[in-house]
Design a protein around this motif. Structure first.
Motif, PDB file in Angstrom:
ATOM      1  N   TYR A  63      -0.885   7.674  11.045  1.00 27.56           N
ATOM      2  CA  TYR A  63      -0.595   6.713  12.107  1.00 27.56           C
ATOM      3  C   TYR A  63       0.412   7.216  13.128  1.00 27.56           C
ATOM      4  CZ  TYR A  63      -2.729   3.717   8.617  1.00 27.56           C
ATOM      5  OH  TYR A  63      -3.589   3.182   7.704  1.00 27.56           O
ATOM      6  N   GLY A  64       0.642   8.486  13.216  1.00 20.25           N
ATOM      7  CA  GLY A  64       1.647   8.996  14.145  1.00 20.25           C
ATOM      8  C   GLY A  64       3.036   8.885  13.552  1.00 20.25           C
ATOM      9  N   ASP A  65       4.017   9.299  14.314  1.00 23.74           N
ATOM     10  CA  ASP A  65       5.378   9.288  13.767  1.00 23.74           C
ATOM     11  C   ASP A  65       6.406   8.761  14.761  1.00 23.74           C
ATOM     12  OD1 ASP A  65       5.495  11.322  15.573  1.00 23.74           O
ATOM     13  OD2 ASP A  65       6.012  12.874  14.136  1.00 23.74           O
ATOM     14  N   GLU A  66       5.952   8.004  15.737  1.00 22.44           N
ATOM     15  CA  GLU A  66       6.873   7.555  16.777  1.00 22.44           C
ATOM     16  C   GLU A  66       7.623   6.295  16.401  1.00 22.44           C
ATOM     17  OE1 GLU A  66       4.757   7.409  20.439  1.00 22.44           O
ATOM     18  OE2 GLU A  66       3.826   9.341  20.078  1.00 22.44           O
ATOM     19  N   ASP A  67       7.115   5.504  15.542  1.00 18.14           N
ATOM     20  CA  ASP A  67       7.675   4.198  15.227  1.00 18.14           C
ATOM     21  C   ASP A  67       7.999   4.146  13.738  1.00 18.14           C
ATOM     22  OD1 ASP A  67       6.952   1.523  13.975  1.00 18.14           O
ATOM     23  OD2 ASP A  67       7.079   0.907  16.072  1.00 18.14           O
ATOM     24  N   GLY A  68       9.131   3.577  13.403  1.00 20.15           N
ATOM     25  CA  GLY A  68       9.541   3.497  12.003  1.00 20.15           C
ATOM     26  C   GLY A  68       8.524   2.785  11.130  1.00 20.15           C
ATOM     27  N   GLU A  69       7.915   1.740  11.661  1.00 15.47           N
ATOM     28  CA  GLU A  69       6.920   0.988  10.905  1.00 15.47           C
ATOM     29  C   GLU A  69       5.673   1.838  10.662  1.00 15.47           C
ATOM     30  OE1 GLU A  69       4.775  -3.125  11.752  1.00 15.47           O
ATOM     31  OE2 GLU A  69       6.959  -3.193  12.029  1.00 15.47           O
ATOM     32  N   LEU A  70       5.268   2.578  11.687  1.00 14.96           N
ATOM     33  CA  LEU A  70       4.106   3.453  11.539  1.00 14.96           C
ATOM     34  C   LEU A  70       4.402   4.605  10.598  1.00 14.96           C
ATOM     35  CD1 LEU A  70       2.671   3.617  15.157  1.00 14.96           C
ATOM     36  CD2 LEU A  70       1.821   2.307  13.211  1.00 14.96           C
ATOM     37  N   ARG A  71       5.626   5.110  10.639  1.00 13.25           N
ATOM     38  CA  ARG A  71       6.006   6.181   9.708  1.00 13.25           C
ATOM     39  C   ARG A  71       5.896   5.696   8.272  1.00 13.25           C
ATOM     40  NH1 ARG A  71      10.350   8.411  13.216  1.00 13.25           N
ATOM     41  NH2 ARG A  71      11.288   6.450  12.691  1.00 13.25           N
ATOM     42  N   ALA A  72       6.340   4.476   8.025  1.00 13.13           N
ATOM     43  CA  ALA A  72       6.262   3.913   6.671  1.00 13.13           C
ATOM     44  C   ALA A  72       4.802   3.750   6.246  1.00 13.13           C
ATOM     45  CB  ALA A  72       6.995   2.572   6.611  1.00 13.13           C
ATOM     46  N   ALA A  73       3.956   3.304   7.170  1.00 17.09           N
ATOM     47  CA  ALA A  73       2.531   3.151   6.854  1.00 17.09           C
ATOM     48  C   ALA A  73       1.892   4.517   6.594  1.00 17.09           C
ATOM     49  CB  ALA A  73       1.817   2.428   7.991  1.00 17.09           C
ATOM     50  N   SER A  74       2.268   5.532   7.375  1.00 20.41           N
ATOM     51  CA  SER A  74       1.746   6.885   7.162  1.00 20.41           C
ATOM     52  C   SER A  74       2.161   7.423   5.805  1.00 20.41           C
ATOM     53  CB  SER A  74       2.237   7.842   8.255  1.00 20.41           C
ATOM     54  OG  SER A  74       1.516   7.664   9.429  1.00 20.41           O
ATOM     55  N   ALA A  75       3.431   7.182   5.445  1.00 15.08           N
ATOM     56  CA  ALA A  75       3.931   7.653   4.151  1.00 15.08           C
ATOM     57  C   ALA A  75       3.162   6.999   3.010  1.00 15.08           C
ATOM     58  CB  ALA A  75       5.428   7.367   4.026  1.00 15.08           C
ATOM     59  N   GLU A  76       2.920   5.715   3.140  1.00 13.85           N
ATOM     60  CA  GLU A  76       2.173   4.987   2.104  1.00 13.85           C
ATOM     61  C   GLU A  76       0.736   5.501   2.018  1.00 13.85           C
ATOM     62  OE1 GLU A  76       2.395   1.820  -0.792  1.00 13.85           O
ATOM     63  OE2 GLU A  76       3.829   3.081   0.238  1.00 13.85           O
ATOM     64  N   PHE A  77       0.111   5.695   3.165  1.00 13.03           N
ATOM     65  CA  PHE A  77      -1.252   6.213   3.200  1.00 13.03           C
ATOM     66  C   PHE A  77      -1.320   7.598   2.566  1.00 13.03           C
ATOM     67  CE2 PHE A  77      -4.808   8.398   5.263  1.00 13.03           C
ATOM     68  CZ  PHE A  77      -5.826   7.487   5.037  1.00 13.03           C
ATOM     69  N   ARG A  78      -0.380   8.475   2.933  1.00 12.73           N
ATOM     70  CA  ARG A  78      -0.343   9.838   2.389  1.00 12.73           C
ATOM     71  C   ARG A  78      -0.167   9.808   0.876  1.00 12.73           C
ATOM     72  NH1 ARG A  78       0.509  14.588   4.587  1.00 12.73           N
ATOM     73  NH2 ARG A  78       1.137  13.708   6.585  1.00 12.73           N
ATOM     74  N   ARG A  79       0.699   8.924   0.408  1.00 11.36           N
ATOM     75  CA  ARG A  79       0.995   8.847  -1.020  1.00 11.36           C
ATOM     76  C   ARG A  79      -0.249   8.584  -1.855  1.00 11.36           C
ATOM     77  NH1 ARG A  79       4.424   4.677  -4.143  1.00 11.36           N
ATOM     78  NH2 ARG A  79       3.495   3.276  -2.644  1.00 11.36           N
ATOM     79  N   PHE A  80      -1.181   7.812  -1.291  1.00 11.47           N
ATOM     80  CA  PHE A  80      -2.375   7.441  -2.056  1.00 11.47           C
ATOM     81  C   PHE A  80      -3.631   8.231  -1.687  1.00 11.47           C
ATOM     82  CE2 PHE A  80       0.295   3.629  -2.508  1.00 11.47           C
ATOM     83  CZ  PHE A  80       0.382   3.634  -3.885  1.00 11.47           C
ATOM     84  N   THR A  81      -3.556   9.097  -0.687  1.00 13.85           N
ATOM     85  CA  THR A  81      -4.766   9.825  -0.282  1.00 13.85           C
ATOM     86  C   THR A  81      -4.637  11.345  -0.323  1.00 13.85           C
ATOM     87  OG1 THR A  81      -4.142   9.762   2.061  1.00 13.85           O
ATOM     88  CG2 THR A  81      -5.539   7.953   1.225  1.00 13.85           C
ATOM     89  N   GLU A  82      -3.433  11.881  -0.206  1.00 12.56           N
ATOM     90  CA  GLU A  82      -3.310  13.328  -0.058  1.00 12.56           C
ATOM     91  C   GLU A  82      -3.793  14.104  -1.275  1.00 12.56           C
ATOM     92  OE1 GLU A  82       0.014  16.696   0.747  1.00 12.56           O
ATOM     93  OE2 GLU A  82       0.025  14.991   2.128  1.00 12.56           O
ATOM     94  N   ASN A  83      -3.547  13.610  -2.468  1.00 12.38           N
ATOM     95  CA  ASN A  83      -4.016  14.337  -3.655  1.00 12.38           C
ATOM     96  C   ASN A  83      -5.527  14.509  -3.641  1.00 12.38           C
ATOM     97  OD1 ASN A  83      -1.432  14.660  -4.647  1.00 12.38           O
ATOM     98  ND2 ASN A  83      -1.582  12.988  -6.124  1.00 12.38           N
ATOM     99  N   ASP A  84      -6.258  13.444  -3.275  1.00  9.55           N
ATOM    100  CA  ASP A  84      -7.719  13.532  -3.208  1.00  9.55           C
ATOM    101  C   ASP A  84      -8.164  14.462  -2.089  1.00  9.55           C
ATOM    102  OD1 ASP A  84      -8.096  11.835  -5.353  1.00  9.55           O
ATOM    103  OD2 ASP A  84      -8.378  10.053  -4.097  1.00  9.55           O
ATOM    104  N   LEU A  85      -7.483  14.402  -0.960  1.00  9.11           N
ATOM    105  CA  LEU A  85      -7.824  15.275   0.160  1.00  9.11           C
ATOM    106  C   LEU A  85      -7.586  16.741  -0.198  1.00  9.11           C
ATOM    107  CD1 LEU A  85      -8.819  15.495   3.044  1.00  9.11           C
ATOM    108  CD2 LEU A  85      -6.480  15.076   3.826  1.00  9.11           C
ATOM    109  N   ARG A  86      -6.474  17.008  -0.874  1.00 16.36           N
ATOM    110  CA  ARG A  86      -6.207  18.383  -1.320  1.00 16.36           C
ATOM    111  C   ARG A  86      -7.288  18.848  -2.304  1.00 16.36           C
ATOM    112  NH1 ARG A  86      -1.153  20.968  -0.542  1.00 16.36           N
ATOM    113  NH2 ARG A  86       0.241  19.655   0.652  1.00 16.36           N
TER     114      ARG A  86
END
Length: 194
Positions: free
Chosen positions: A74-97
């Motif tokens: 979700y980009g990294d410009e907004d604190g709220e979007l950063r939190a959403a990106s972190a949450e998304f990464r936490r649950f998807t990056e292992n599968d993507l890797r």
């Protein structure tokens, strides 16, 4: 067929490669595997459902090439979007890797299965599933090399500037690999289109 993929019956594709091309592709795929890193195999007797819900990293990778392979959702410009990106990464990056590892491993395995003729060439024939793995790996290789070369959108649109590098430029071999992988990827996509 030399240098580009052609469609084969049954939804696959084939390309003629020489020994040098085979070695380059295999080496790049192995390097990609090393960059992505090993997967976390579940321990013997571990709960398979627990592995499904294993959490991955929440921070983007520091390496620019890995950050390109595993971008912010979700980009990294907004604190709220950063939190959403972190949450998304936490649950998807292992599968993507895992998917990216599977793609690169498929490249290595299909190349290892080739029988090189006396003239130093071989025809790589891929099934439909292998084509999809190859497309993923070729894309990941181009993204990685492009990031290392700091290829911009302008460079991508004007590949002539990449061709004009002097032979003495140390980036020249990687630029040629980048352009060659792009041509392979393009012809493979074309073979899979209806």
């Amino acid at each position: 067929m030399a240098g580009h993929f052609e469609a084969t019956p049954g939804g696959g594709a084939a390309v003629a490669l020489d020994e040098v091309e085979i070695a380059i592709l295999r080496s790049l795929a192995v390097q990609l595997l090393e960059l992505i890193g090993p997967g976390d195999e579940p321990a013997e007797g571990a709960d398979p459902l627990a592995a499904l819900f294993a959490e991955g990293p929440s921070e983007p990778p520091a390496d620019p090439a890995l950050a390109r392979l595993f971008p912010e959702a979700y980009g990294d410009e907004d604190g709220e979007l950063r939190a959403a990106s972190a949450e998304f990464r936490r649950f998807t990056e292992n599968d993507l890797r895992a998917r990216k590892r599977d793609d690169a491993l498929a490249v290595v395995r299909t190349l290892d299965g080739l029988t090189v003729a006396d003239d130093g060439g071989a025809v790589l024939e891929l099934t439909g599933d292998e084509c999809r793995h190859w497309l993923g790996a070729l894309n990941d290789l181009r993204l990685t090399i492009g990031t290392r070369l700091e290829v911009s959108d302008e460079d991508e649109g004007d590949s002539g500037s990449l061709y004009r590098l002097p032979d003495s430029d140390p980036r020249k071999p990687m630029v040629m690999a980048y352009l060659w992988l792009g041509a392979l990827q393009e012809t493979l996509v074309e073979t899979l289109m209806p």
